[in-house]
Design an enzyme around this catalytic site. Structure first.
Site, PDB file in Angstrom:
ATOM      1  N   ASP A  52       0.709  -1.408  -0.140  1.00 45.11           N
ATOM      2  CA  ASP A  52      -0.180   0.202   0.187  1.00 45.11           C
ATOM      3  C   ASP A  52       1.095   1.343  -0.188  1.00 45.11           C
ATOM      4  O   ASP A  52       1.944   1.602   0.871  1.00 45.11           O
ATOM      5  CB  ASP A  52      -0.653   0.038   0.914  1.00 45.11           C
ATOM      6  CG  ASP A  52      -1.862   1.321   1.638  1.00 45.11           C
ATOM      7  OD1 ASP A  52      -2.202   1.559  -0.065  1.00 45.11           O
ATOM      8  OD2 ASP A  52      -2.083   2.100   2.410  1.00 45.11           O
TER       9      ASP A  52
ATOM     10  N   ASP B  74      -3.185   2.597  -5.403  1.00 42.94           N
ATOM     11  CA  ASP B  74      -2.014   2.355  -4.982  1.00 42.94           C
ATOM     12  C   ASP B  74      -1.801   1.253  -3.860  1.00 42.94           C
ATOM     13  O   ASP B  74      -1.137   0.804  -2.641  1.00 42.94           O
ATOM     14  CB  ASP B  74      -2.094   3.491  -3.976  1.00 42.94           C
ATOM     15  CG  ASP B  74      -2.707   3.320  -3.015  1.00 42.94           C
ATOM     16  OD1 ASP B  74      -3.637   3.031  -2.968  1.00 42.94           O
ATOM     17  OD2 ASP B  74      -2.583   4.421  -1.937  1.00 42.94           O
ATOM     18  N   GLU B  75      -2.817   0.176  -4.775  1.00 41.20           N
ATOM     19  CA  GLU B  75      -2.772  -1.076  -3.362  1.00 41.20           C
ATOM     20  C   GLU B  75      -2.829  -2.599  -4.730  1.00 41.20           C
ATOM     21  O   GLU B  75      -3.478  -2.400  -5.282  1.00 41.20           O
ATOM     22  CB  GLU B  75      -4.445  -1.081  -2.684  1.00 41.20           C
ATOM     23  CG  GLU B  75      -3.994  -0.963  -0.792  1.00 41.20           C
ATOM     24  CD  GLU B  75      -5.799  -0.855  -0.456  1.00 41.20           C
ATOM     25  OE1 GLU B  75      -6.215  -1.733  -0.059  1.00 41.20           O
ATOM     26  OE2 GLU B  75      -6.031  -0.001  -0.237  1.00 41.20           O
TER      27      GLU B  75
HETATM   28  P1  TTP Z   1      -5.079   5.576   0.838  1.00 42.73           P
HETATM   29  O1  TTP Z   1      -4.865   4.380   1.147  1.00 42.73           O
HETATM   30  O2  TTP Z   1      -6.864   4.622   1.964  1.00 42.73           O
HETATM   31  O3  TTP Z   1      -4.780   6.448   1.649  1.00 42.73           O
HETATM   32  P2  TTP Z   1      -3.351   6.966   1.421  1.00 42.73           P
HETATM   33  O4  TTP Z   1      -2.626   6.263   0.636  1.00 42.73           O
HETATM   34  O5  TTP Z   1      -3.268   8.840   1.175  1.00 42.73           O
HETATM   35  O6  TTP Z   1      -3.332   7.047   2.804  1.00 42.73           O
HETATM   36  P3  TTP Z   1      -1.789   5.747   3.651  1.00 42.73           P
HETATM   37  O7  TTP Z   1      -0.387   6.479   4.166  1.00 42.73           O
HETATM   38  O8  TTP Z   1      -3.373   6.025   4.726  1.00 42.73           O
HETATM   39  O9  TTP Z   1      -2.339   4.299   2.873  1.00 42.73           O
HETATM   40  O10 TTP Z   1      -5.917   6.103  -0.813  1.00 42.73           O
HETATM   41  C1  TTP Z   1      -5.154   5.948  -1.467  1.00 42.73           C
HETATM   42  C2  TTP Z   1      -5.754   6.929  -2.216  1.00 42.73           C
HETATM   43  O11 TTP Z   1      -7.184   7.222  -2.365  1.00 42.73           O
HETATM   44  C3  TTP Z   1      -5.360   8.238  -1.287  1.00 42.73           C
HETATM   45  O12 TTP Z   1      -4.092   8.833  -1.840  1.00 42.73           O
HETATM   46  C4  TTP Z   1      -6.132   9.125  -2.542  1.00 42.73           C
HETATM   47  C5  TTP Z   1      -7.622   8.248  -2.468  1.00 42.73           C
HETATM   48  N1  TTP Z   1      -9.014   8.257  -1.683  1.00 42.73           N
HETATM   49  C6  TTP Z   1      -9.701   9.802  -1.993  1.00 42.73           C
HETATM   50  O13 TTP Z   1      -9.588  10.079  -3.078  1.00 42.73           O
HETATM   51  N2  TTP Z   1     -10.597   9.477  -0.975  1.00 42.73           N
HETATM   52  C7  TTP Z   1     -10.455   8.784  -0.033  1.00 42.73           C
HETATM   53  O14 TTP Z   1     -11.975   8.716   0.949  1.00 42.73           O
HETATM   54  C8  TTP Z   1      -9.765   7.620   0.279  1.00 42.73           C
HETATM   55  C9  TTP Z   1      -9.811   6.933   1.281  1.00 42.73           C
HETATM   56  C10 TTP Z   1      -8.978   7.706  -0.183  1.00 42.73           C
HETATM   57 CA    CA Z   2      -2.271   3.789   0.609  1.00 43.03          CA
END
Ligand code: TTP
Ligand code: CA
Length: 360
Positions: free
Chosen positions: A11, A109-110
């Site tokens: 992730d 991103d996962e």
């Molecule tokens: P996430 O993997 O949930 O969050 P993140 O990568 O920003 O942070 P973390 O370090 O906690 O993993 O989400 C991936 C991307 O998806 C995030 O960068 C932006 C988008 N996203 C949204 O647009 N709206 C949302 O509500 C969420 C949760 C994510």
């Molecule tokens: Ca993430």
């Protein structure tokens, strides 16, 4: 001999915001907030994500932009740039693909990766996780967090365990100890309603839940859900990776018995890899137009050399012959000893009337 099942969950850290920091290093270190503007008024809309500096102020995904501005008026506010994030994502997934037997991309991103065929045990899997993180950092310039575990359920929790830039390894014997103290909502699939119900039963941690009998769980939640919850609380999950059709490429990578630049040894391995790739291609009833030879040298750098054919083809000989030729060219250009090699076909299309010969 096949070793244990080993799954990685990767992730990216604060993905959209980190992409922006990479684009514009001047904002690194400052709170950065990525916004989805609705366009109704200047600040209407919601926060998409924020970097860790902004999270310290309580700015997180989903809150209104106006609220984020109140929490920290001095933060850097940027609109989403999906084009950029998609292209970065493609690059990252391409790197991951080079490391695994199968990949299931869960979001931009996962991804889950099955690396069972690439490593022999969990200690080697840890080194493998380090290599993946290093390559993503070197090639794309971004950090990610990785969980290594015997299944998807535990790998997903593990990747979240030491964020950002984390690597958490949970060996089979450590699964129960790892899960016991965690909140039930850490289990993917335990939503608000289930949480509420379990809380009423005084169940707060995964450990609490695992102490309930299977019968009690089934009585409370019905057969399918009850059984799943009980097994999940014990870290048991054999759900397969779901490789999405049309991911556009099929590849196989394997480790050579020893580091080598001997083309006859490399070609022998290419033949085996080509057969695997061809089997998968046939299963999916696909043809391909481009083929790559992937090489990981003793410096762990992944390089690929590819070739695009004039027409889509599907036969095994074309895969083998092209991969042999690409390997020969690669070694002529790169005087290195190889540790792992791969064969990958891409530009996939559904099978049609075929030509059989690739044109080199
Ligand atoms: P996430 O993997 O949930 O969050 P993140 O990568 O920003 O942070 P973390 O370090 O906690 O993993 O989400 C991936 C991307 O998806 C995030 O960068 C932006 C988008 N996203 C949204 O647009 N709206 C949302 O509500 C969420 C949760 C994510
Ligand atoms: Ca993430």
């Amino acid at each position: 001999m096949r070793g244990p099942r080993i799954i990685i969950h990767m992730d990216m850290d604060y993905f959209f915001a980190q992409c922006e920091e990479k684009e514009n290093p001047a904002i690194k270190g400052k709170p950065v907030v990525i916004c989805v503007y609705s366009g109704r008024s200047e600040d209407s809309g919601a926060v998409s994500t924020s970097n860790y500096e902004a999270r310290k102020f309580g700015i997180k995904a989903g809150i209104p932009i106006s609220m984020a501005k109140k929490l920290n008026p001095g933060a850097v506010f940027l609109p989403v740039n999906m084009e950029l994030y998609r292209s970065v994502s493609l690059e990252i997934m391409g790197i991951l693909r080079g490391y695994c037997d199968a990949i299931e991309q869960k979001s931009i991103d996962e991804a889950f990766c099955d690396i069972s065929g690439q490593v022999t045990d969990f200690d080697e899997a840890r080194m493998y996780g380090i290599m993946i993180k290093k390559e993503i950092l070197e090639k794309v310039g971004l950090t990610c967090s990785i969980g290594v575990a015997p299944n998807k359920l535990v790998a997903k929790i593990a990747s979240d365990f030491q964020k950002p830039d984390g690597l958490t390894l949970v060996k089979p014997d450590d699964v129960l100890d790892f899960l016991t103290p965690l909140k039930i909502t850490d289990l993917l699939g335990v939503g608000k309603k289930t949480e509420q119900r379990l809380n009423e039963m005084n169940i707060r941690t995964i450990g609490d839940m695992s102490s309930l009998s299977m019968d009690a769980m089934i009585r409370e939640f019905g057969k399918a859900k009850g059984e799943w919850l009980k097994l999940a609380s014990q870290g048991i999950d054999d759900s397969p990776l779901e490789e999405h059709e049309g991911t556009g490429q099929i590849g196989r990578i394997a480790t050579l018995k020893e580091d080598t630049d001997d083309l006859s040894i490399i070609n022998e391995m290419i033949n085996n890899l080509s057969e695997d790739v061809h089997r998968k291609l046939t299963e999916r009833k696909m043809s391909f137009r481009s083929i790559a030879f992937v090489a990981i040298a003793t410096d762990f750098k992944t390089r690929a050399k590819s070739h695009t054919l004039a027409v889509p083809v599907k036969d095994l000989d074309t895969i083998k012959n092209n991969a042999h030729e690409l390997a020969k060219q690669f070694l002529a250009e790169n005087p290195v000893r190889l540790r792992r090699i791969g064969v990958r076909v891409a530009n996939l299309t559904e099978e049609k009337g075929q030509m059989t010969l690739g044109d080199f």
